[in-house]
Design an enzyme around this catalytic site. Structure first.
Site, short mmCIF file in Angstrom:
data_model
loop_
_atom_site.label_atom_id
_atom_site.label_comp_id
_atom_site.label_asym_id
_atom_site.label_seq_id
_atom_site.Cartn_x
_atom_site.Cartn_y
_atom_site.Cartn_z
N ALA B 136 0.95 -1.13 0.16
CA ALA B 136 -0.06 0.08 -0.01
C ALA B 136 0.91 1.20 0.03
O ALA B 136 1.54 1.47 0.89
CB ALA B 136 -0.89 -0.16 1.18
N ASP B 137 0.59 2.13 -0.79
CA ASP B 137 1.35 3.45 -0.84
C ASP B 137 0.22 4.58 -0.16
O ASP B 137 -0.84 3.97 0.40
CB ASP B 137 1.68 4.04 -2.12
CG ASP B 137 0.43 4.20 -3.26
OD1 ASP B 137 0.70 4.53 -4.39
OD2 ASP B 137 -0.63 4.40 -2.64
N SER B 138 0.55 5.73 -0.19
CA SER B 138 0.06 6.68 0.91
C SER B 138 -1.43 6.82 0.26
O SER B 138 -2.45 6.92 0.96
CB SER B 138 0.54 7.80 0.86
OG SER B 138 1.00 8.65 -0.52
#
Lengths: 319, 183
Positions: B136-138
């Protein structure tokens, strides 16, 4: 990756090294240091990596701690991405040391907000260049930006990225009022989608340049927008009519935070890329174009490097 | 060693290590045979955790307690970790620092996370899973938070959202907010 797991547990015998032709990888061609207003960007496209033995070469460059982090990632694809990211940082930085430092020898630490930075050793007869870097990745690209002694943030996003939530809902929640208002002016949903992503990358790049993390610099507290040229504080030669990207605090609108300069462009026809760099006040430009300069290379470390700065791989640049 | 002619990818995937990875932290809470017998009176819920890497099929694996916050590990000579809990007579006491979410909540969070990150159904996701190791990225993280808000009818403060790093964190926060809302 499970094969690598096993291999890490075996002692390295000299005969096992001899079997592997990659024991001494090709040296990385040295690169000239970035100039004061320059950001160098090196990017890797994971899908271009077809040779599995390269993964072993890259794994050799990592610290034990980094290897463990790579192996903790959930699944081979994510592990490969994490491995490439570390290999990209290490090989990129090594290029700027004129052959004196190998990718393996770099050490990293975190600043007090958690931003990764190089931990330089002291050398007697040589001062290592004060490089600063930042990295960003998606599943299809990893990019590393490097500057000489200036804080930098970089963020990439796939152009095709779709959000699960409605754009305006996301914007209302996370963007500043000015930014929300801007997105609302865009009637075409695809246009709104792409502008959202581009604005997101700019905001991410700014937060990463500041190095205080998502919580230290809440997205809602600042606005990034285009500023018309007649109120630009510096004049440029060719670009003086072009609007520039600026950042201002929501609580202090109109006071532009000139310390930071931006570039937004498309990379490899696949990704929106935003770079935020601190303006170099030690070397102010007189009557010269003061905007952020870019040099971009596509790389597969130890295999090939290609400078793509003036090519189609880098386009639609806004600064 | 790779045989000539074997495509590289297949060689990479061919070997699955029966041993445990070098890092203790990433291990599931596995119990060796002897300690398992003595814990017949275990109460509490068991949630599936990601068993990565896989242990041999012989070892009975109690795959983890959702309520377990503090454990001490020791590595036995054969390389398998054993876990010591502070056992009270007739009742096991767990060292927990805060209330833990119900398994159903954890399960629901796992579903939302899997959907947001487009993970396949057989991807192991559990309370211990960190968003970052799931890829997961931001932007994913904020979308997950919004998805959770919608699913549970709650509103998450920015400061609280920042402190969420695992699925368990999210589930705990959700239950706290749901409880606060209903009280």
């Amino acid at each position: 990756m499970s094969w690598l797991l096993r291999r890490n547990m075996l002692p390295l015998h000299s005969n096992s090294l001899a079997r592997r032709p990659f024991a001494s990888p090709l040296p990385l061609p040295p690169a000239s240091l970035p100039s004061p207003r320059e950001t160098h960007i090196w990017y890797v496209v994971p899908d271009e990596l077809k040779d599995a033995s390269l993964l072993y070469q890259y794994m050799e460059l990592l610290s034990p701690c980094e290897r463990q982090s790579v192996l903790r990632m959930n699944g081979e694809r994510l592990q490969k991405g994490a491995l490439l990211a570390r290999a990209l940082v290490r090989t990129t930085l090594a290029r700027y040391t004129d052959g004196r430092l190998s990718p393996k020898s770099f050490k990293f630490q975190k600043n007090r907000f958690g931003k990764p930075e190089v931990e330089w050793d002291k050398y007697d007869l040589w001062a290592p260049p004060p490089l600063q870097f930042n990295i960003s990745h998606t599943s299809t690209m990893i990019a590393c930006g490097v500057t000489l002694d200036l804080p930098i943030g970089i963020d990439i996003e796939e152009k095709q990225r779709k959000t699960s939530n409605n754009i305006l809902s996301l914007a209302h929640r996370y963007f500043s009022p000015v930014e929300v208002a801007y997105l609302k002016t865009l009637a075409d949903p695809e246009c709104r989608q792409s502008e959202f992503i581009r604005l997101w990358t700019l905001k991410e790049a700014y937060v990463k340049a500041l190095g205080r993390g998502f919580s230290g610099t809440p997205f809602k507290d600042f606005t990034i927008r285009l500023e018309a040229s007649n109120s630009k504080q510096v004049t440029g030669e060719l670009k003086s009519d072009a609007p520039s990207i600026v950042v201002e605090a929501v609580d202090d609108p109109g006071i532009l935070m000139n310390r930071w300069q931006f570039a937004l462009f498309e990379l490899n026809n696949s990704h929106y890329t935003a770079v935020c760099m601190e303006r170099d006040v030690k070397n102010p430009a007189d009557g010269e174009n003061n905007s952020l300069k870019l040099e971009v290379w596509r790389t597969l470390p130890f295999v090939e490097d290609e400078c793509v700065t003036e090519t189609d791989a880098v386009k639609n640049i806004i600064r | 060693m790779r045989k000539r002619g074997t495509p590289p990818n297949r060689a990479l995937r061919a070997r699955r290590p029966p041993e445990i990875s070098p890092t203790v932290r990433s291990l599931p809470l596995a119990f060796s045979l002897s300690s398992d017998r003595s814990m017949a009176s275990i109460s509490g819920t068991v949630t599936a955790t990601s068993v990565r890497p896989r242990l041999t099929s012989r070892a009975p694996v109690v795959k983890g307690f959702s309520g377990l916050k503090s454990v001490s590990f020791s590595i036995q000579r054969n390389g398998f970790p054993s876990v010591r809990l502070q056992a009270a007579p007739r009742r096991l006491r767990f060292q927990v620092s805060c209330a833990q979410a119900k398994p159903e909540t954890v399960q629901k969070v796992c579903e939302i996370v899997k959907k947001q990150l487009a993970l396949s159904d057989d991807t192991p996701v559990s309370g211990e899973s960190k968003f970052s190791t799931l890829g997961a990225d931001s932007l994913d993280t904020v979308e997950i938070v919004m998805g959770l808000e919608e699913a549970f009818g709650i509103s998450v403060e920015e400061e609280s959202a920042q402190s969420i790093t695992t699925v368990q964190d999210a589930a705990d926060l959700i239950e706290k907010l749901v409880e606060a809302k209903s009280s």
